[in-house]
Design a protein around this motif. Structure first.
Motif, PDB file in Angstrom:
ATOM      1  N   LEU A 177      -4.850  -6.553   2.037  1.00  0.00           N
ATOM      2  CA  LEU A 177      -4.735  -5.206   1.238  1.00  0.00           C
ATOM      3  C   LEU A 177      -6.047  -4.829   0.971  1.00  0.00           C
ATOM      4  O   LEU A 177      -6.022  -3.372   1.201  1.00  0.00           O
ATOM      5  CB  LEU A 177      -4.000  -5.542   0.072  1.00  0.00           C
ATOM      6  CG  LEU A 177      -3.735  -4.280  -1.152  1.00  0.00           C
ATOM      7  CD1 LEU A 177      -2.926  -3.282  -0.464  1.00  0.00           C
ATOM      8  CD2 LEU A 177      -3.115  -4.831  -2.247  1.00  0.00           C
TER       9      LEU A 177
ATOM     10  N   LEU B   4       0.782  -1.299   0.009  1.00  0.00           N
ATOM     11  CA  LEU B   4       0.157  -0.152  -0.002  1.00  0.00           C
ATOM     12  C   LEU B   4       0.785   1.245   0.027  1.00  0.00           C
ATOM     13  O   LEU B   4       0.556   2.312  -0.557  1.00  0.00           O
ATOM     14  CB  LEU B   4      -0.970  -0.015   1.369  1.00  0.00           C
ATOM     15  CG  LEU B   4      -2.100   0.860   1.286  1.00  0.00           C
ATOM     16  CD1 LEU B   4      -2.993   0.839  -0.043  1.00  0.00           C
ATOM     17  CD2 LEU B   4      -3.091   0.902   2.338  1.00  0.00           C
TER      18      LEU B   4
ATOM     19  N   LEU C 101      -8.020   1.629  -6.664  1.00  0.00           N
ATOM     20  CA  LEU C 101      -6.890   0.497  -6.803  1.00  0.00           C
ATOM     21  C   LEU C 101      -7.512  -0.765  -7.350  1.00  0.00           C
ATOM     22  O   LEU C 101      -8.339  -1.458  -6.735  1.00  0.00           O
ATOM     23  CB  LEU C 101      -6.351   0.278  -5.272  1.00  0.00           C
ATOM     24  CG  LEU C 101      -5.561  -0.984  -5.214  1.00  0.00           C
ATOM     25  CD1 LEU C 101      -4.274  -0.695  -5.841  1.00  0.00           C
ATOM     26  CD2 LEU C 101      -5.310  -1.085  -3.645  1.00  0.00           C
TER      27      LEU C 101
ATOM     28  N   ALA D 229      -6.538  -0.670   2.398  1.00  0.00           N
ATOM     29  CA  ALA D 229      -6.927   0.192   1.223  1.00  0.00           C
ATOM     30  C   ALA D 229      -8.288   0.927   1.438  1.00  0.00           C
ATOM     31  O   ALA D 229      -8.159   2.134   1.730  1.00  0.00           O
ATOM     32  CB  ALA D 229      -6.641  -0.483   0.087  1.00  0.00           C
TER      33      ALA D 229
END
Length: 315
Positions: free
Chosen positions: A162, A138, A149, A166
């Motif tokens: 992740l 990240l 993303l 995020a």
């Protein structure tokens, strides 16, 4: 002690008996209660690129992640005590000492940390490699909030962490998976989930983000061409990051920066992740628990793809 080890590269991992390691100066010996499976485990025993045979000692014990209790302290000063619950990540089996075994000796100043109150050991074992990778990825993607993303392989251990990290920064995560994972990925914070077995990748991503994405994290592609295809949806000025070292050889779109990610384990990052997991802010996505003797089958399952969260090995 019991261990899952190989006697040579590309040999089949097997359950063997080995002597207990003795902690050296500045080391601690940990009685392992749980180990966690990572793709680097089977990649190492297959002699993956970047792991020269001259740096390996056989028999090679598989595994890098562990959680357990300190049962012996080596000579010299030490920040741990016998009985401490700890978790961490060993250096990638350079000395033959992995974590699919009853005991491991590690330097007290390496990537090892205390397990905080309220965090089960099984969950702690599933944090080190995947959790640290997600946090550092990240940062490598240079996203701070409100960007988009695209995560390829989002359903696995790294992808699951992740997605959570995020989304906690208000990043719009588009999770690319294989199979019906919409409900699970949405619970982890994904804004949209794409099943590549349902329709073509390019079509699905274009529908989810017609203007492209700010960053790509590709946890799957092992060839430059495949990584380049996924990177085609990244906007000018964006970042395309891979965990398989193929960015340098990929033909990326103009204005897109390619990044080859490499994990840098630290005890400080372990403390941060463990605190988040203990407080319930970070969910630990354990898919299955298996006894030590089933670890070889688990490695084969992971190698063929389709991981869903973390596989934990019970010792």
């Amino acid at each position: 002690m019991r261990a899952i080890a190989v006697g040579a590269f590309r040999a089949d991992p097997a359950l063997v008996e080995m002597p207990k390691p003795e902690p050296g100066t500045g080391e601690v010996r940990v009685r392992i209660e749980y180990a966690a499976l990572n793709p680097c485990d089977w990649q190492t025993v297959r002699g993956a690129p970047g792991a020269p045979a001259t740096a390996r000692v056989f028999p090679l014990v598989v595994g890098v992640d562990f959680a357990g209790r300190v049962d012996m302290i080596g000579p010299g000063e030490n920040r741990f005590r016998v009985g401490d619950q700890v978790f961490g990540r060993v250096a990638e089996a350079a000395s033959g000492s992995g974590t699919y075994c009853d005991y491991v000796s590690v330097p007290q100043d390496s990537a090892i940390a205390l397990v905080p109150p309220g965090l089960p050991l099984r969950a702690a074992a599933a944090l080190p490699s995947a959790g640290m990778a997600a946090a550092q990825i990240l940062e490598g993607a240079a996203l701070r909030g409100h960007e988009t993303l695209l995560v390829i392989g989002a359903a696995g251990g790294v992808g699951s962490y992740l997605t959570q990290l995020a989304s906690a920064r208000d990043i719009h995560v588009i999770a690319v998976v294989r199979g019906a994972e919409h409900e699970r990925m949405a619970a982890l914070g994904a804004a949209a989930t794409i099943d590549v077995t349902d329709r073509p990748f390019a079509e699905a991503v274009r529908a989810a983000c017609p203007d492209g994405v700010d960053a790509l994290v590709d946890l799957v592609s092992t060839a430059p061409d495949a990584f380049a295809v996924h990177s085609a949806r990244v906007r000018d000025g964006g970042i395309a990051l891979t965990t398989h070292g193929v960015a340098a050889g990929a033909a990326l779109p103009p204005g897109v920066t390619g990044v080859d990610f490499r994990l840098e384990p630290t005890p400080v990052l372990l403390d941060v992740l463990a605190a988040g997991a203990a407080e319930g802010v970070l969910r630990v996505p354990i898919d299955i628990e298996l006894p030590l003797e089933k670890a070889p089958q688990a490695l084969d399952r992971n190698r063929t793809g389709g991981a869903r969260g973390k596989t934990v090995i019970v010792l």
